[in-house]
Scaffold this motif. Sequence first.
Motif, PDB file in Angstrom:
ATOM      1  N   TYR A  16       0.839  -1.202   0.000  1.00 44.31           N
ATOM      2  CA  TYR A  16       0.000   0.000   0.000  1.00 44.31           C
ATOM      3  C   TYR A  16       0.871   1.247   0.000  1.00 44.31           C
ATOM      4  O   TYR A  16       0.543   2.258  -0.634  1.00 44.31           O
ATOM      5  CB  TYR A  16      -0.956   0.006   1.204  1.00 44.31           C
ATOM      6  N   ASN A  40     -11.259   3.719 -10.139  1.00 45.38           N
ATOM      7  CA  ASN A  40     -11.827   3.209  -8.896  1.00 45.38           C
ATOM      8  C   ASN A  40     -10.942   2.106  -8.321  1.00 45.38           C
ATOM      9  O   ASN A  40     -10.018   1.611  -8.959  1.00 45.38           O
ATOM     10  CB  ASN A  40     -13.270   2.731  -9.092  1.00 45.38           C
ATOM     11  N   GLU A  41     -11.229   1.741  -7.086  1.00 47.14           N
ATOM     12  CA  GLU A  41     -10.383   0.780  -6.383  1.00 47.14           C
ATOM     13  C   GLU A  41     -10.322  -0.567  -7.101  1.00 47.14           C
ATOM     14  O   GLU A  41      -9.268  -1.200  -7.164  1.00 47.14           O
ATOM     15  CB  GLU A  41     -10.894   0.596  -4.953  1.00 47.14           C
ATOM     16  N   ARG A  52      -8.294  -5.172  -2.957  1.00 51.12           N
ATOM     17  CA  ARG A  52      -8.987  -3.896  -2.787  1.00 51.12           C
ATOM     18  C   ARG A  52      -8.638  -3.225  -1.466  1.00 51.12           C
ATOM     19  O   ARG A  52      -8.448  -2.002  -1.429  1.00 51.12           O
ATOM     20  CB  ARG A  52     -10.496  -4.102  -2.914  1.00 51.12           C
ATOM     21  N   VAL A  55      -5.377  -1.290  -1.942  1.00 49.98           N
ATOM     22  CA  VAL A  55      -5.559  -0.066  -2.723  1.00 49.98           C
ATOM     23  C   VAL A  55      -6.303   0.976  -1.900  1.00 49.98           C
ATOM     24  O   VAL A  55      -5.962   2.164  -1.905  1.00 49.98           O
ATOM     25  CB  VAL A  55      -6.317  -0.369  -4.036  1.00 49.98           C
ATOM     26  N   ARG A  56      -7.320   0.518  -1.153  1.00 49.42           N
ATOM     27  CA  ARG A  56      -8.098   1.445  -0.328  1.00 49.42           C
ATOM     28  C   ARG A  56      -7.205   2.105   0.725  1.00 49.42           C
ATOM     29  O   ARG A  56      -7.319   3.301   0.986  1.00 49.42           O
ATOM     30  CB  ARG A  56      -9.244   0.700   0.341  1.00 49.42           C
ATOM     31  N   ILE A  59      -5.021   4.799  -0.962  1.00 45.59           N
ATOM     32  CA  ILE A  59      -5.798   5.992  -1.288  1.00 45.59           C
ATOM     33  C   ILE A  59      -6.152   6.766  -0.020  1.00 45.59           C
ATOM     34  O   ILE A  59      -6.052   7.999   0.031  1.00 45.59           O
ATOM     35  CB  ILE A  59      -7.061   5.607  -2.079  1.00 45.59           C
TER      36      ILE A  59
END
Length: 245
Positions: A16, A40-41, A52, A55-56, A59
């Motif tokens: 991440y 988007n994710e 996901r 990635v979340r 972000i």
Amino acid sequence: MPLRLSVDRASPVPLYFQLSQQLEAAIEQGTLTPGSLLGNEIELAGRLGLSRPTVRQAIQSLVDKGLLVRRRGVGTQVVHSRVRRPLELSSLYDDLEAAGRRPATRVLRNLVEPATAEVATALGVPEGSDVHLVERLRSAHGEPMAHLCNRLPAGLLPLETGQLESTGLYRLMRGAGITLHSARQSVGARAATGDEARLLGEEAGTPLLTMERTTFDDTGRAVEFGSHVYRASRYAFEFQLLVRP
């Protein structure tokens, strides 16, 4: 130009963090410009072979830094990168202008008032004597950046509100023949008061950067005492540290 992203699964650096660092660099370098939408994710996760949640997390770390914002119905959008200001004798207006950030100023107060003990000590004038107060809100690209309070010896130079809203204070001082030579400055941090939060578009209690500066001309006379607060989400001071020989 398409954004090139990659992760090194053999690296000890968390995935991440690798992704967030690449995205942050793209924002700072202008590859991702203000207003740009991230995929988007699901799309980013599939493109990089990441989960996901990974990635979340990447972000969210940039949302926390104020570099990205999640907008309902729009997606994750790039906002303006944090202003990085070197610690040198320059004005915020000039620094923003040099960075192409379209500075704007709203003068909140422009008046003469009696010097408090703190101001009198900084400027080397008698306590209670007249000093000129200039209080301003400085914005960049229409977004509040800093709340600035400057006090100058009375009669040092004419300070018209229109001029203060169209250019920087140091530029006006230089135009009046004042040679700025050196400054004594301290940098800190504290929580925003309710009034500061309202002016800067933050929540009360949000961390703010603080700066106090006394500026001297080439004769050694104190010509300005500034007490400023900056949005930590949009602003950073940069230090260059050298090893003593």
